[in-house]
Design an enzyme around this catalytic site. Structure first.
Site, mmCIF file in Angstrom:
data_model
loop_
_atom_site.group_PDB
_atom_site.id
_atom_site.type_symbol
_atom_site.label_atom_id
_atom_site.label_comp_id
_atom_site.label_asym_id
_atom_site.label_seq_id
_atom_site.Cartn_x
_atom_site.Cartn_y
_atom_site.Cartn_z
ATOM 1 N N LYS A 40 20.305 44.699 85.850
ATOM 2 C CA LYS A 40 19.228 44.923 86.824
ATOM 3 C C LYS A 40 18.261 46.023 86.390
ATOM 4 C CE LYS A 40 21.708 48.085 89.925
ATOM 5 N NZ LYS A 40 21.148 49.334 89.438
ATOM 6 N N TYR A 43 19.095 47.564 79.355
ATOM 7 C CA TYR A 43 20.202 47.265 78.440
ATOM 8 C C TYR A 43 20.759 48.574 77.873
ATOM 9 C CZ TYR A 43 18.348 42.588 78.855
ATOM 10 O OH TYR A 43 17.908 41.400 79.371
ATOM 11 N N THR A 46 24.108 53.215 81.695
ATOM 12 C CA THR A 46 24.009 54.668 81.861
ATOM 13 C C THR A 46 24.120 55.355 80.504
ATOM 14 O OG1 THR A 46 25.110 54.484 83.996
ATOM 15 C CG2 THR A 46 25.084 56.668 82.980
ATOM 16 N N CYS A 47 25.072 54.904 79.714
ATOM 17 C CA CYS A 47 25.388 55.578 78.449
ATOM 18 C C CYS A 47 24.152 55.709 77.559
ATOM 19 C CB CYS A 47 26.488 54.802 77.748
ATOM 20 S SG CYS A 47 26.847 55.396 76.100
ATOM 21 N N TYR A 189 32.158 68.398 82.798
ATOM 22 C CA TYR A 189 31.591 68.277 81.456
ATOM 23 C C TYR A 189 30.088 68.046 81.478
ATOM 24 C CZ TYR A 189 31.132 63.117 80.991
ATOM 25 O OH TYR A 189 30.739 61.815 81.104
ATOM 26 N N GLU A 209 30.586 76.629 91.084
ATOM 27 C CA GLU A 209 31.693 75.672 90.978
ATOM 28 C C GLU A 209 32.700 75.984 92.093
ATOM 29 O OE1 GLU A 209 32.966 72.949 89.022
ATOM 30 O OE2 GLU A 209 34.626 73.259 90.428
ATOM 31 N N GLY A 277 30.389 64.914 89.778
ATOM 32 C CA GLY A 277 31.211 63.741 89.465
ATOM 33 C C GLY A 277 30.451 62.453 89.706
ATOM 34 N N ARG A 278 31.092 61.340 89.383
ATOM 35 C CA ARG A 278 30.449 60.035 89.515
ATOM 36 C C ARG A 278 31.364 59.094 90.264
ATOM 37 N NH1 ARG A 278 25.990 59.309 86.412
ATOM 38 N NH2 ARG A 278 26.351 57.081 86.155
ATOM 39 N N HIS A 450 38.296 69.623 50.385
ATOM 40 C CA HIS A 450 37.986 71.037 50.558
ATOM 41 C C HIS A 450 36.542 71.301 50.145
ATOM 42 C CE1 HIS A 450 38.577 75.345 50.763
ATOM 43 N NE2 HIS A 450 37.978 75.449 49.574
HETATM 44 C C1 LIG Z 1 24.853 62.766 81.509
HETATM 45 C C2 LIG Z 1 26.008 61.891 81.085
HETATM 46 C C3 LIG Z 1 26.591 62.105 79.849
HETATM 47 C C4 LIG Z 1 27.643 61.300 79.435
HETATM 48 N N1 LIG Z 1 28.179 61.547 78.212
HETATM 49 C C5 LIG Z 1 29.204 60.776 77.777
HETATM 50 C C6 LIG Z 1 29.750 60.972 76.480
HETATM 51 O O1 LIG Z 1 29.314 61.849 75.733
HETATM 52 N N2 LIG Z 1 30.751 60.163 76.083
HETATM 53 C C7 LIG Z 1 31.262 59.182 76.892
HETATM 54 O O2 LIG Z 1 32.177 58.466 76.482
HETATM 55 N N3 LIG Z 1 30.761 58.975 78.133
HETATM 56 C C8 LIG Z 1 29.744 59.741 78.586
HETATM 57 N N4 LIG Z 1 29.211 59.501 79.825
HETATM 58 C C9 LIG Z 1 29.823 58.458 80.660
HETATM 59 C C10 LIG Z 1 29.329 57.080 80.229
HETATM 60 O O3 LIG Z 1 27.934 57.025 80.353
HETATM 61 C C11 LIG Z 1 29.995 56.004 81.079
HETATM 62 O O4 LIG Z 1 31.399 56.150 81.044
HETATM 63 C C12 LIG Z 1 29.625 54.623 80.569
HETATM 64 O O5 LIG Z 1 28.228 54.434 80.614
HETATM 65 C C13 LIG Z 1 30.318 53.545 81.406
HETATM 66 O O6 LIG Z 1 29.943 52.299 80.933
HETATM 67 P P1 LIG Z 1 29.919 51.034 81.906
HETATM 68 O O7 LIG Z 1 29.536 49.880 81.040
HETATM 69 O O8 LIG Z 1 31.166 50.969 82.663
HETATM 70 O O9 LIG Z 1 28.771 51.328 82.960
HETATM 71 P P2 LIG Z 1 27.247 51.755 82.839
HETATM 72 O O10 LIG Z 1 26.911 52.317 81.528
HETATM 73 O O11 LIG Z 1 26.982 52.597 84.042
HETATM 74 O O12 LIG Z 1 26.471 50.382 82.967
HETATM 75 C C14 LIG Z 1 26.497 49.631 84.123
HETATM 76 C C15 LIG Z 1 25.265 48.760 84.176
HETATM 77 O O13 LIG Z 1 25.408 47.834 85.250
HETATM 78 C C16 LIG Z 1 24.133 47.610 85.844
HETATM 79 N N5 LIG Z 1 24.356 47.077 87.184
HETATM 80 C C17 LIG Z 1 24.957 47.694 88.237
HETATM 81 N N6 LIG Z 1 25.021 46.868 89.301
HETATM 82 C C18 LIG Z 1 24.458 45.689 88.905
HETATM 83 C C19 LIG Z 1 24.228 44.452 89.559
HETATM 84 N N7 LIG Z 1 24.623 44.238 90.808
HETATM 85 N N8 LIG Z 1 23.612 43.474 88.865
HETATM 86 C C20 LIG Z 1 23.209 43.668 87.561
HETATM 87 N N9 LIG Z 1 23.406 44.838 86.906
HETATM 88 C C21 LIG Z 1 24.026 45.830 87.566
HETATM 89 C C22 LIG Z 1 23.516 49.006 85.821
HETATM 90 O O14 LIG Z 1 22.108 48.935 85.935
HETATM 91 C C23 LIG Z 1 23.977 49.531 84.463
HETATM 92 O O15 LIG Z 1 23.034 49.260 83.456
HETATM 93 C C24 LIG Z 1 28.133 60.273 80.268
HETATM 94 C C25 LIG Z 1 27.539 60.034 81.519
HETATM 95 C C26 LIG Z 1 26.486 60.835 81.917
HETATM 96 C C27 LIG Z 1 25.851 60.562 83.253
#
Ligand SMILES: Cc1cc2nc3c(=O)[nH]c(=O)nc-3n(C[C@H](O)[C@H](O)[C@H](O)COP(=O)(O)OP(=O)(O)OC[C@H]3O[C@@H](n4cnc5c(N)ncnc54)[C@H](O)[C@@H]3O)c2cc1C
Length: 474
Positions: A40, A43, A46-47, A189, A209, A277-278, A450
């Site tokens: 939505k 691509y 979040t990551c 973190y 915190e 948190g998330r 080394h």
């Molecule tokens: C600031 C920050 C830093 C981070 N740093 C790290 C890191 O260094 N290393 C690490 O491992 N993790 C990190 N993370 C966590 C990491 O981003 C997430 O664990 C990871 O993105 C999860 O992947 P996912 O595919 O489960 O979900 P997401 O990456 O959240 O992707 C989910 C997707 O689903 C889409 N979506 C949601 N609902 C719908 C719907 N109904 N229809 C169609 N599409 C939809 C969203 O738009 C989104 O694009 C970080 C997160 C943040 C916020």
């Protein structure tokens, strides 16, 4: 242009194109499954767009600016000028390159891409609402679905992300100007990584915190060097304080916090970032129409094949629970696709690494010493300090250590914890060691180049065996 309601079918419908969903879709394509990936927003999820990648880009850039201005000890005198707009533009370029790559890889693997918001109509049908006026919607019938809708930042009462001075991490990473001052709520973190970025760019950072230390959940001796360095950068910490509200004052805002005795404190700043948190995105998906029931925290329970209680519906990544990490999401995506293709794939969480990209970095994998004890092992522990590493000293970053935890009788590696330079990279060797069932002897017997930081891993294993060369043995 799609107008009105049309209907299509697919073997595998993947909802959400983050590191869970797009990896699942590509793997399903490789396995010759007919796969549709619906997203939505953007691509990469979040990551790639708002999390891992942009934050690491900003960490690298702010480190560079800070280091260049603080290298007098090495005979370097500089006063770098930061153009925040350009820095953010560079970061956006990195993001664009990666998200474009995801789209191309999906197409090259035969993945049907669909833009829109998916909602389950029943356990074999989803409705996709396309964005934009007149774009309409369509119904997709599926044999299997993979839910990978990720997570969103938790909002706390009194701090709406819709209000201008209140930021989530995504908004903080898009700021076009360095704020003069910033209150960060939450020393987890994300809060700590971004506290470092802004402090290095010259912002006056205050972290509040609720708990009594930084990086809750990490061992004290890992968190301590991070807090020490943060204080050296001028970050001001207030523990045992819960943020209660904020108001405009003068040119900025005042953030109010309350401790457990009800005493109120006030902190002035230009902006406030909330990083407490998330939470999983499972409430806007029509899951109730499928029979899949999230738990009380909104996560979807799954088995070791990423299956939910409804056989042909899978859940992966942040929606499927902790640890909410990109690489864990991707692994679950691969397994889900392979299970759907009939392969004997399963998840194994024995060696999921985690990294915190603070200064210094933290990398962990497997069990800590106390977790090993709690699981009935007799742990043998070895540690090597970076201030005894030639390479660490040549980088100017010698705080921290590598620790390995093994099972004393068998020597099998059980876990490792690293705080120090490149901990996020170094932890990979120990993840592989655990995954392959390596012993302390195996790691100690491996010849390491080394001078490298990775020699510290070998020396920690030797230390656990009582024969490290460059540190005193336990
Ligand atoms: C600031 C920050 C830093 C981070 N740093 C790290 C890191 O260094 N290393 C690490 O491992 N993790 C990190 N993370 C966590 C990491 O981003 C997430 O664990 C990871 O993105 C999860 O992947 P996912 O595919 O489960 O979900 P997401 O990456 O959240 O992707 C989910 C997707 O689903 C889409 N979506 C949601 N609902 C719908 C719907 N109904 N229809 C169609 N599409 C939809 C969203 O738009 C989104 O694009 C970080 C997160 C943040 C916020």
């Amino acid at each position: 242009m799609v107008v009105g309601d049309i209907s299509t079918g697919t073997d595998v419908l993947v909802i959400g194109a983050g590191p869970g969903g797009y990896v699942a879709a590509i793997r399903a394509g490789q396995l010759d499954l007919d796969v549709t990936l619906v997203e939505k927003d953007a691509y990469g999820g979040t990551c790639l767009n708002y999390g891992c990648i942009p934050s690491k880009a900003m960490i690298t850039a702010s480190d560079l600016a800070h280091e260049a201005g603080h290298a007098e000890e090495m005979g370097i005198y500089a006063d770098p000028e930061v153009e925040m707009g350009e820095m953010v533009g560079w970061k956006d370029g990195v993001v664009d390159q990666l998200t474009g790559g995801v789209e191309k890889l999906c197409k090259a693997n035969g993945v049907e891409l669909m833009e829109g918001r998916a909602e389950f109509a029943d356990e074999n049908k989803a409705r996709i609402v396309h964005g934009g006026e007149g774009q309409g919607s369509e119904t997709v019938e599926f044999e299997h679905a993979i839910v990978s809708t990720g997570s969103r930042p938790i909002e706390i009462p009194g701090f709406s992300f819709d209000d201008d001075p209140v930021l989530d991490s995504r908004q903080a990473l898009a700021l076009e100007e360095v704020p003069e001052s910033l209150v960060i709520v939450g020393a987890g973190y994300i809060g700590m990584e971004l506290a470092g970025v802004f402090a290095k760019l010259g912002t006056d950072v205050t972290v509040v915190e609720m708990l009594d230390s930084v990086l809750p959940g990490y061992e004290d001796d890992l968190a301590r060097p991070v807090k020490k360095k943060a204080e050296e950068l001028g970050i001001d910490f207030h523990f045992g304080e819960a943020a209660s509200d904020w108001e405009e004052s003068g040119d900025g805002i005042t953030v109010r916090t309350e401790n457990e005795d009800g005493e109120v404190s006030e902190f002035g700043a230009e902006k406030v970032m909330v990083a407490v948190g998330r939470e999983p995105v499972t409430d806007t998906l029509g899951l109730e129409n499928t029979g899949v029931e999230p738990d009380e925290n909104g996560f979807v329970p799954t088995d070791d094949r990423a299956r939910t209680e409804v056989d042909h519906i899978y859940a992966i990544g942040d929606v499927a629970g902790e640890p909410m990490l990109a690489h864990k999401a991707s692994k679950e995506g691969q397994v889900a696709a392979e299970v759907i293709a009939g392969e004997p794939s399963a998840l194994d969480y024995q060696a999921v690494p985690a990294a915190v990209f603070t200064d210094p970095e933290i990398g962990t994998v497997g069990l800590t010493e106390s977790e090993a004890e709690a699981e009935g092992f007799e742990p043998a522990v070895g540690q090597f300090p970076f201030n005894a590493s030639g390479r660490a000293l040549t980088t100017g970053h010698a705080d921290g250590f590598v620790r390995v935890v093994a099972d004393e009788p068998s020597g099998f590696l059980l876990g490792a914890q690293i705080v120090g330079p490149e901990a996020s990279e170094l932890i990979a060797e120990l993840g592989l060691a655990i995954e392959m069932g390596a012993t302390l002897e195996d790691v100690a017997a491996t010849i390491h180049t080394h001078p490298t930081l990775s020699e510290a891993v070998m020396e920690a294993a030797e230390n656990a065996l009582g024969h490290a060369i460059h540190t005193l043995n336990r």
